[in-house]
Design a protein around this motif. Structure first.
Motif, short mmCIF file in Angstrom:
data_model
loop_
_atom_site.label_atom_id
_atom_site.label_comp_id
_atom_site.label_asym_id
_atom_site.label_seq_id
_atom_site.Cartn_x
_atom_site.Cartn_y
_atom_site.Cartn_z
N VAL A 113 0.82 -1.20 -0.04
CA VAL A 113 0.16 -0.14 -0.07
C VAL A 113 0.96 1.22 -0.17
O VAL A 113 0.93 2.22 -0.75
CB VAL A 113 -1.00 -0.05 1.24
CG1 VAL A 113 -1.63 1.25 1.46
CG2 VAL A 113 -1.94 -1.05 0.99
N VAL A 114 2.02 1.16 0.83
CA VAL A 114 2.58 2.23 0.97
C VAL A 114 3.42 2.43 -0.32
O VAL A 114 3.65 3.72 -1.04
CB VAL A 114 3.72 2.11 2.00
CG1 VAL A 114 4.98 3.35 2.14
CG2 VAL A 114 2.99 2.05 3.36
N ALA A 115 3.90 1.75 -1.00
CA ALA A 115 4.67 1.57 -2.43
C ALA A 115 3.70 2.15 -3.36
O ALA A 115 4.25 3.00 -4.28
CB ALA A 115 5.26 0.15 -2.68
N ARG A 116 2.50 1.70 -3.47
CA ARG A 116 1.57 2.01 -4.39
C ARG A 116 1.40 3.83 -4.26
O ARG A 116 1.22 4.43 -5.18
CB ARG A 116 0.19 1.42 -4.27
CG ARG A 116 -0.76 1.52 -5.54
CD ARG A 116 -1.76 0.71 -5.42
NE ARG A 116 -1.72 -0.79 -4.75
CZ ARG A 116 -2.36 -1.23 -3.66
NH1 ARG A 116 -3.29 -0.39 -3.25
NH2 ARG A 116 -2.23 -2.28 -3.29
N GLU A 117 1.33 4.16 -3.03
CA GLU A 117 0.97 5.54 -2.82
C GLU A 117 2.01 6.30 -3.10
O GLU A 117 1.91 7.46 -3.82
CB GLU A 117 0.61 5.65 -1.15
CG GLU A 117 0.31 6.97 -0.69
CD GLU A 117 -1.08 7.55 -1.50
OE1 GLU A 117 -1.10 8.82 -1.85
OE2 GLU A 117 -1.96 6.83 -1.91
N ALA A 118 3.31 5.78 -2.92
CA ALA A 118 4.30 6.84 -3.08
C ALA A 118 4.43 6.90 -4.78
O ALA A 118 5.02 7.76 -5.11
CB ALA A 118 5.80 5.79 -2.65
N GLU A 119 4.31 5.94 -5.20
CA GLU A 119 4.42 5.83 -6.66
C GLU A 119 3.63 6.67 -7.46
O GLU A 119 3.74 7.75 -7.98
CB GLU A 119 4.38 4.41 -7.52
CG GLU A 119 4.60 4.61 -8.73
CD GLU A 119 4.43 2.89 -9.37
OE1 GLU A 119 4.08 2.93 -10.48
OE2 GLU A 119 4.92 1.99 -8.77
N SER A 120 2.08 6.74 -6.78
CA SER A 120 1.34 7.65 -7.41
C SER A 120 1.55 9.36 -7.02
O SER A 120 1.47 10.02 -7.74
CB SER A 120 -0.29 7.33 -6.83
OG SER A 120 -0.44 7.67 -5.48
#
Length: 112
Positions: free
Chosen positions: A24-31
């Motif tokens: 979840v954190v990686a997805r949010e950082a990428e967005s």
């Protein structure tokens, strides 16, 4: 069988939870990294720093290139070199001016 499997894998529950959180954190950082608002803010910050004399125009151009490559991906046909710059492209090869039989090549590739 589901109960037995659950009991056997219970010690790994914290790892599965941590893995889900990391995703979840990686997805949010990428967005956030590809967000137009973030990109614009970074470009404006580079312009402000260059106007204030904190960085040179070359450093500003390099920073802008880096931000825009992150947005669009690396330029087509180029691979990153170990030094961080763009790798050199090989020299283009020459096209044959004669066909396989030694006759002149016609435009469009057809024979007479």
């Amino acid at each position: 069988m589901d109960i037995l499997w659950t009991l056997l894998t219970l010690p790994y529950a914290p790892v599965r939870g941590l893995t889900a959180i990391v995703k979840v954190v990686a997805r949010e950082a990428e967005s956030q990294q590809h967000s137009p608002v973030t990109i614009r803010r970074e470009l404006e910050e580079l312009d402000r720093a260059a106007a204030a004399g904190e960085i040179t125009p070359e450093e500003r151009d390099h920073g802008q290139r880096r931000v825009l490559e992150r947005l669009t991906g690396p330029a087509a046909g180029r691979t990153p070199s170990p030094g961080g710059g763009a790798a050199r492209r090989p020299a283009p090869t020459r096209r044959a001016t004669t066909d396989r039989r030694g006759g002149p090549r016609r435009p469009g590739g057809g024979r007479r």
